[in-house]
Enzyme design. Sequence first.
Site, PDB file in Angstrom:
ATOM      1  N   CYS A  71       0.840  -1.194   0.000  1.00  0.00           N
ATOM      2  CA  CYS A  71       0.000   0.000   0.000  1.00  0.00           C
ATOM      3  C   CYS A  71       0.878   1.248   0.000  1.00  0.00           C
ATOM      4  O   CYS A  71       1.722   1.417   0.881  1.00  0.00           O
ATOM      5  CB  CYS A  71      -0.899   0.016   1.226  1.00  0.00           C
ATOM      6  SG  CYS A  71      -1.786   1.575   1.374  1.00  0.00           S
ATOM      7  N   CYS A  77      -1.113   6.929   6.436  1.00  0.00           N
ATOM      8  CA  CYS A  77      -2.493   6.789   6.906  1.00  0.00           C
ATOM      9  C   CYS A  77      -2.524   6.276   8.342  1.00  0.00           C
ATOM     10  O   CYS A  77      -3.344   6.707   9.144  1.00  0.00           O
ATOM     11  CB  CYS A  77      -3.250   5.897   5.929  1.00  0.00           C
ATOM     12  SG  CYS A  77      -4.362   4.703   6.604  1.00  0.00           S
ATOM     13  N   CYS A  80      -2.953   0.713   8.869  1.00  0.00           N
ATOM     14  CA  CYS A  80      -2.333  -0.614   8.799  1.00  0.00           C
ATOM     15  C   CYS A  80      -0.923  -0.562   9.378  1.00  0.00           C
ATOM     16  O   CYS A  80       0.040  -0.310   8.651  1.00  0.00           O
ATOM     17  CB  CYS A  80      -2.284  -1.092   7.356  1.00  0.00           C
ATOM     18  SG  CYS A  80      -3.900  -1.426   6.675  1.00  0.00           S
ATOM     19  N   GLU A 335     -28.223  -3.408  26.223  1.00  0.00           N
ATOM     20  CA  GLU A 335     -27.409  -2.473  25.429  1.00  0.00           C
ATOM     21  C   GLU A 335     -27.836  -1.055  25.774  1.00  0.00           C
ATOM     22  O   GLU A 335     -29.007  -0.776  26.004  1.00  0.00           O
ATOM     23  CB  GLU A 335     -27.637  -2.808  23.942  1.00  0.00           C
ATOM     24  CG  GLU A 335     -27.341  -1.716  22.958  1.00  0.00           C
ATOM     25  CD  GLU A 335     -25.859  -1.329  22.869  1.00  0.00           C
ATOM     26  OE1 GLU A 335     -24.990  -2.206  22.861  1.00  0.00           O
ATOM     27  OE2 GLU A 335     -25.606  -0.115  22.832  1.00  0.00           O
ATOM     28  N   ASP A 383     -19.548  -8.377  25.997  1.00  0.00           N
ATOM     29  CA  ASP A 383     -18.728  -7.876  24.873  1.00  0.00           C
ATOM     30  C   ASP A 383     -18.589  -6.361  25.018  1.00  0.00           C
ATOM     31  O   ASP A 383     -19.130  -5.589  24.242  1.00  0.00           O
ATOM     32  CB  ASP A 383     -19.432  -8.240  23.548  1.00  0.00           C
ATOM     33  CG  ASP A 383     -18.637  -7.810  22.321  1.00  0.00           C
ATOM     34  OD1 ASP A 383     -17.465  -7.415  22.464  1.00  0.00           O
ATOM     35  OD2 ASP A 383     -19.196  -7.863  21.208  1.00  0.00           O
ATOM     36  N   CYS A 410     -12.135  -6.517  23.132  1.00  0.00           N
ATOM     37  CA  CYS A 410     -11.358  -5.863  22.079  1.00  0.00           C
ATOM     38  C   CYS A 410     -10.116  -5.196  22.672  1.00  0.00           C
ATOM     39  O   CYS A 410      -9.389  -4.499  21.972  1.00  0.00           O
ATOM     40  CB  CYS A 410     -12.219  -4.861  21.313  1.00  0.00           C
ATOM     41  SG  CYS A 410     -13.033  -3.668  22.355  1.00  0.00           S
TER      42      CYS A 410
END
Length: 453
Positions: A71, A77, A80, A335, A383, A410
Amino acid sequence: MNKNDIIRLSIEDMTSDGSGVGKAEGMVIFVPDTAVGDICDVRILKVKKNVCYGKIENIIEPSPDRVDPVCPVSSRCGGCVYRHMSYDAELKVKHKKVYDAVTRIGKVDGSKVTDIMGAFEDKTDRYRNKAMIPVGLNKNGEVEMGFYSHHSHRIAPCDDCLLSPVIFTQISDTFKLFVTKYPYLIYNEEKHSGKIRHLYLRIGEETGEVMVCIVVNGRSFEHQYELFNSIKEKYPHVKSIVINVNKAKTNVILGYENIVVFGKESITDVLCGLKFELSPLAFYQVNRTQAQRLYEKAKEYADLSGDEVLIDLYCGTGTIGLSMADSCKQLIGVEIIDKAIDNAKRNAKNNGIENARFICGDAEKAALQLKKEGITPDVIVVDPPRKGLTEKLIETIVEMNPKRVVYVSCDPATLGRDLKLFEELEYSVKEITPVDLFPRTAHCESVCWLSKG
Ligand code: SAH
């Protein structure tokens, strides 16, 4: 060590956000876009008390993990952070990130951490089903579309993001031609003038349906049907074109109101065999294939036989719980965002699921309420966002006495912190599977199975 010094450095480790780490003159130096084993000349950009931040000037000896980044904008950016490394090396770094966090912070026995679940069939590119593309004008008055550079509001121009499907690139080309013809329509952040702020694209991978959403400082813009008609003609997969109204002077990308200008108000995708409606504001995992594998692993850990009461805390639009609803007696989802709860209810209905109930509220308060109601869950799935669970919520979960807890995380650091408390309260970690939901980026998910006793 001073700013602008150039020093030769051997990269010995990686941080959890994907920066290489080396040591010199008693200082720890962080250098993005490097890999363990690199020997490189580094320009010092910032000096703090014990640490420095640098930028690679020259690679003297490349790490064996290095690959061609492919890339052209990856280093600008900032999305990544592992493009310059082989995927195998990236997976090792991510596994270590989870392993270190749960063993060091969580004091969990390292043998509980399994191999990382890497991208299915090594599909590390074009996996995203959503893109938010800012549009602006550069100093020379040329149209720029791409991504905000790391921690900034400068656009790093990128016409073809390798994480996005090819159809996003094509639609964004058509869009760029339009705004190049009418550049005065482009929103100016500083002056809060102009109309078009972002191009926001979504695709239902299984159905192929595409949504084009244009974020506008207003309810319409001049010549809009010229754009909509050319998109409709060129891309039959586009089933929905929406104007998202955002008149606020804010960094928040999306406003609350959506005006459908063509087709449906949402597109559909299939996840774990269930249909989900994706409206512009509905949360949906960006990597469907890996999300499915993550949810399958969560379901395996929940080990349901059909008789259980299952609570799904932080349920979003209901995806995890609904994917397990056929295997339990009753599902209760919780939620905090009311729109997501509306979506969850509709998702249950559209899939003929009748044993699900959804509560809008804070997970900690709702769990206390459910406990007061005398609900006795057999399994609780959580989660949470990056900040993890609160102590009070963990205590309430433990008081509800479920046989198993499945923790989808996460953020390995908060997972580690929370697992420590669970273990102190007699829930033991049986297994943790790191899952790479976001290849090439710094993020890593994991799913953990805890069992009473
Ligand atoms: N399980 C879902 C969503 C996970 S993202 C999925 O896989 O798609 C985390 C979710 O937690 C978000 O939807 C967010 O709105 C919600 N959330 C954040 N804080 C919360 C709180 N205090 N109580 C309940 N939900 C919360």
